[in-house]
Design a protein around this motif. Structure first.
Motif, PDB file in Angstrom:
ATOM      1  N   SER A 113       7.880  -9.659  52.034  1.00  0.00           N
ATOM      2  CA  SER A 113       7.755  -8.196  52.037  1.00  0.00           C
ATOM      3  C   SER A 113       8.799  -7.562  52.952  1.00  0.00           C
ATOM      4  N   ILE A 114       9.506  -6.576  52.406  1.00  0.00           N
ATOM      5  CA  ILE A 114      10.532  -5.840  53.158  1.00  0.00           C
ATOM      6  C   ILE A 114      10.138  -4.369  53.237  1.00  0.00           C
ATOM      7  N   ASN A 115      10.117  -3.833  54.433  1.00  0.00           N
ATOM      8  CA  ASN A 115       9.922  -2.401  54.616  1.00  0.00           C
ATOM      9  C   ASN A 115      11.295  -1.756  54.588  1.00  0.00           C
ATOM     10  N   ASN A 116      11.600  -1.062  53.486  1.00  0.00           N
ATOM     11  CA  ASN A 116      12.908  -0.443  53.311  1.00  0.00           C
ATOM     12  C   ASN A 116      12.888   1.042  53.638  1.00  0.00           C
ATOM     13  N   HIS A 117      11.872   1.443  54.399  1.00  0.00           N
ATOM     14  CA  HIS A 117      11.770   2.828  54.867  1.00  0.00           C
ATOM     15  C   HIS A 117      12.598   2.977  56.150  1.00  0.00           C
ATOM     16  N   ARG A 118      12.919   4.207  56.459  1.00  0.00           N
ATOM     17  CA  ARG A 118      13.714   4.468  57.666  1.00  0.00           C
ATOM     18  C   ARG A 118      12.990   4.007  58.930  1.00  0.00           C
ATOM     19  N   TYR A 119      11.651   4.145  58.919  1.00  0.00           N
ATOM     20  CA  TYR A 119      10.882   3.820  60.120  1.00  0.00           C
ATOM     21  C   TYR A 119       9.968   2.624  59.903  1.00  0.00           C
ATOM     22  N   LYS A 120       9.647   1.928  60.967  1.00  0.00           N
ATOM     23  CA  LYS A 120       8.708   0.819  60.917  1.00  0.00           C
ATOM     24  C   LYS A 120       7.306   1.329  60.615  1.00  0.00           C
ATOM     25  N   ASP A 121       6.504   0.482  60.017  1.00  0.00           N
ATOM     26  CA  ASP A 121       5.086   0.772  59.806  1.00  0.00           C
ATOM     27  C   ASP A 121       4.323   0.084  60.925  1.00  0.00           C
ATOM     28  N   VAL A 122       3.749   0.854  61.807  1.00  0.00           N
ATOM     29  CA  VAL A 122       3.119   0.295  63.007  1.00  0.00           C
ATOM     30  C   VAL A 122       1.966  -0.648  62.652  1.00  0.00           C
ATOM     31  N   PHE A 123       1.329  -0.433  61.509  1.00  0.00           N
ATOM     32  CA  PHE A 123       0.180  -1.253  61.132  1.00  0.00           C
ATOM     33  C   PHE A 123       0.576  -2.517  60.363  1.00  0.00           C
ATOM     34  N   SER A 165      15.673 -35.294  47.950  1.00  0.00           N
ATOM     35  CA  SER A 165      16.139 -34.518  46.801  1.00  0.00           C
ATOM     36  C   SER A 165      15.889 -33.037  47.053  1.00  0.00           C
ATOM     37  N   HIS A 166      16.859 -32.226  46.693  1.00  0.00           N
ATOM     38  CA  HIS A 166      16.740 -30.777  46.849  1.00  0.00           C
ATOM     39  C   HIS A 166      16.551 -30.085  45.499  1.00  0.00           C
ATOM     40  N   ILE A 167      16.208 -30.854  44.494  1.00  0.00           N
ATOM     41  CA  ILE A 167      15.973 -30.285  43.163  1.00  0.00           C
ATOM     42  C   ILE A 167      14.543 -29.750  43.092  1.00  0.00           C
ATOM     43  N   ARG A 168      14.418 -28.500  42.738  1.00  0.00           N
ATOM     44  CA  ARG A 168      13.117 -27.850  42.609  1.00  0.00           C
ATOM     45  C   ARG A 168      13.135 -26.952  41.375  1.00  0.00           C
ATOM     46  N   THR A 169      11.949 -26.630  40.876  1.00  0.00           N
ATOM     47  CA  THR A 169      11.835 -25.749  39.711  1.00  0.00           C
ATOM     48  C   THR A 169      11.159 -24.447  40.109  1.00  0.00           C
ATOM     49  N   ILE A 170      11.829 -23.338  39.908  1.00  0.00           N
ATOM     50  CA  ILE A 170      11.257 -22.015  40.155  1.00  0.00           C
ATOM     51  C   ILE A 170      10.758 -21.466  38.820  1.00  0.00           C
ATOM     52  N   GLN A 171       9.470 -21.188  38.768  1.00  0.00           N
ATOM     53  CA  GLN A 171       8.845 -20.721  37.527  1.00  0.00           C
ATOM     54  C   GLN A 171       8.823 -19.198  37.423  1.00  0.00           C
ATOM     55  N   ARG A 172       8.849 -18.554  38.559  1.00  0.00           N
ATOM     56  CA  ARG A 172       8.778 -17.093  38.568  1.00  0.00           C
ATOM     57  C   ARG A 172       9.520 -16.562  39.791  1.00  0.00           C
ATOM     58  N   ALA A 173      10.294 -15.491  39.586  1.00  0.00           N
ATOM     59  CA  ALA A 173      10.976 -14.829  40.695  1.00  0.00           C
ATOM     60  C   ALA A 173      11.065 -13.348  40.361  1.00  0.00           C
ATOM     61  N   ASP A 174      10.216 -12.569  40.997  1.00  0.00           N
ATOM     62  CA  ASP A 174      10.109 -11.137  40.691  1.00  0.00           C
ATOM     63  C   ASP A 174      10.363 -10.290  41.934  1.00  0.00           C
ATOM     64  N   LEU A 175      10.756  -9.062  41.687  1.00  0.00           N
ATOM     65  CA  LEU A 175      10.893  -8.071  42.761  1.00  0.00           C
ATOM     66  C   LEU A 175      10.218  -6.787  42.313  1.00  0.00           C
ATOM     67  N   GLU A 176       9.346  -6.261  43.160  1.00  0.00           N
ATOM     68  CA  GLU A 176       8.675  -5.004  42.864  1.00  0.00           C
ATOM     69  C   GLU A 176       8.856  -4.036  44.022  1.00  0.00           C
ATOM     70  N   VAL A 177       9.006  -2.767  43.672  1.00  0.00           N
ATOM     71  CA  VAL A 177       9.184  -1.715  44.676  1.00  0.00           C
ATOM     72  C   VAL A 177       7.954  -0.823  44.688  1.00  0.00           C
ATOM     73  N   TYR A 178       7.439  -0.563  45.887  1.00  0.00           N
ATOM     74  CA  TYR A 178       6.273   0.313  46.051  1.00  0.00           C
ATOM     75  C   TYR A 178       6.667   1.468  46.967  1.00  0.00           C
ATOM     76  N   ASN A 179       6.677   2.661  46.399  1.00  0.00           N
ATOM     77  CA  ASN A 179       6.929   3.847  47.229  1.00  0.00           C
ATOM     78  C   ASN A 179       5.953   4.948  46.831  1.00  0.00           C
ATOM     79  N   PRO A 180       4.675   4.761  47.151  1.00  0.00           N
ATOM     80  CA  PRO A 180       3.635   5.705  46.731  1.00  0.00           C
ATOM     81  C   PRO A 180       3.703   7.056  47.440  1.00  0.00           C
ATOM     82  N   SER A 181       4.427   7.103  48.557  1.00  0.00           N
ATOM     83  CA  SER A 181       4.535   8.364  49.289  1.00  0.00           C
ATOM     84  C   SER A 181       5.834   8.359  50.083  1.00  0.00           C
ATOM     85  N   GLU A 182       6.105   9.473  50.719  1.00  0.00           N
ATOM     86  CA  GLU A 182       7.335   9.569  51.507  1.00  0.00           C
ATOM     87  C   GLU A 182       7.294   8.688  52.751  1.00  0.00           C
ATOM     88  N   PHE A 183       6.127   8.124  53.044  1.00  0.00           N
ATOM     89  CA  PHE A 183       5.969   7.318  54.259  1.00  0.00           C
ATOM     90  C   PHE A 183       6.066   5.816  54.008  1.00  0.00           C
TER      91      PHE A 183
END
Length: 257
Positions: A113-123, A165-183
């Protein structure tokens, strides 16, 4: 003799990872100590895998053998009374004696999880990487497509890896953005695979951030994979934002909550 399987959630901030380490406090050490207090037995737990220092878990899985007669439905209450507030056992099952939390696991899902807002979320700041400048999530999504499938992930694992061995299988790799409010402007990267190398998800995320920031292009992800060279990938993202979300088993009783 019984084989008990438990699902545990933990905040990894104050711990040196899950697996026991010399002169370090780990999740495993804490759980084993509390189980010994409850059962009077020397308990050794088997986890689905280790998580690094500072990494969290929503549903880590472990099992242990015991002669205790504690009813299955009482195990969670019994151990949670002893555990610190940043570790909670969410479920307990009696499983076959040969069940092995690591060997029986079919795949795992991690969420970063990445907070891409200007400010940190204290919680939520203990569970997110704060990156306050713009990230091009469209480019990051395109880059993620290159890691799906079976690959040699040498470029995306720690130089201290002890795996043959460093061979692995990735079955799913998704990115979702959540911006429900200005905060809030949160980016969640979800990766499911049949196995993960040391720091693999964090290095993938560190590389994605460089792509999102315009320092690399999305197609560079394919080039980095092919190079099989850790020095070609991006930096290792901080552990704060990483959570072991789920461990997948074929056994119906092990369905995650």
């Amino acid at each position: 003799m019984r084989n008990i399987c438990m699902i545990v959630s933990y905040d990894g901030t104050s711990y040196s990872g899950f697996q026991t380490q010399v002169n370090q406090e780990t999740i495993q050490d804490v759980i084993e100590d509390k189980l010994q207090r409850i059962t009077g037995e020397k308990i050794k737990i088997i986890s689905s895998g280790r998580t690094d220092a500072g990494v969290h878990a929503r549903a880590q899985v472990f099992n242990f053998h015991t002669n205790s007669s504690i009813p299955t439905k009482r195990w969670c209450l019994a151990i949670n009374d002893w555990l610190p507030k940043d570790i909670v056992v969410r479920a307990a099952y009696d499983v076959p004696l040969d069940f092995h939390a690591r060997k029986w696991a079919k795949s795992k899902t991690y969420v970063y999880s990445i907070n891409n807002h200007r400010y940190k979320d204290v919680f939520k700041q203990k569970y997110q990487l704060h990156y306050p400048t713009f990230l091009n999530t469209d480019e990051m999504k395109l880059a993620l497509e290159h890691i799906v499938g079976e690959h040699d992930f040498t470029s995306f694992c720690s130089l201290k890896s002890d795996k043959s061995s460093h061979i692995r299988t990735i079955q799913r790799a998704d990115l979702e953005v959540y911006n429900p409010s200005e905060f809030e402007n949160r980016i969640d990267i979800t990766i499911t695979g049949n196995g993960f190398l040391r720091q693999m998800v964090r290095i993938i995320v560190g590389t994605l951030i460089e792509i999102g920031a315009g320092k690399r292009k999305s197609e560079d992800m394919k080039i980095i994979l092919a190079a099989k060279d850790r020095l070609k990938a991006g930096s290792t993202a901080l552990s704060d934002g990483l959570t072991l979300w789920e461990v997948h088993y074929k056994v119906s009783e092990m369905k995650m909550l």
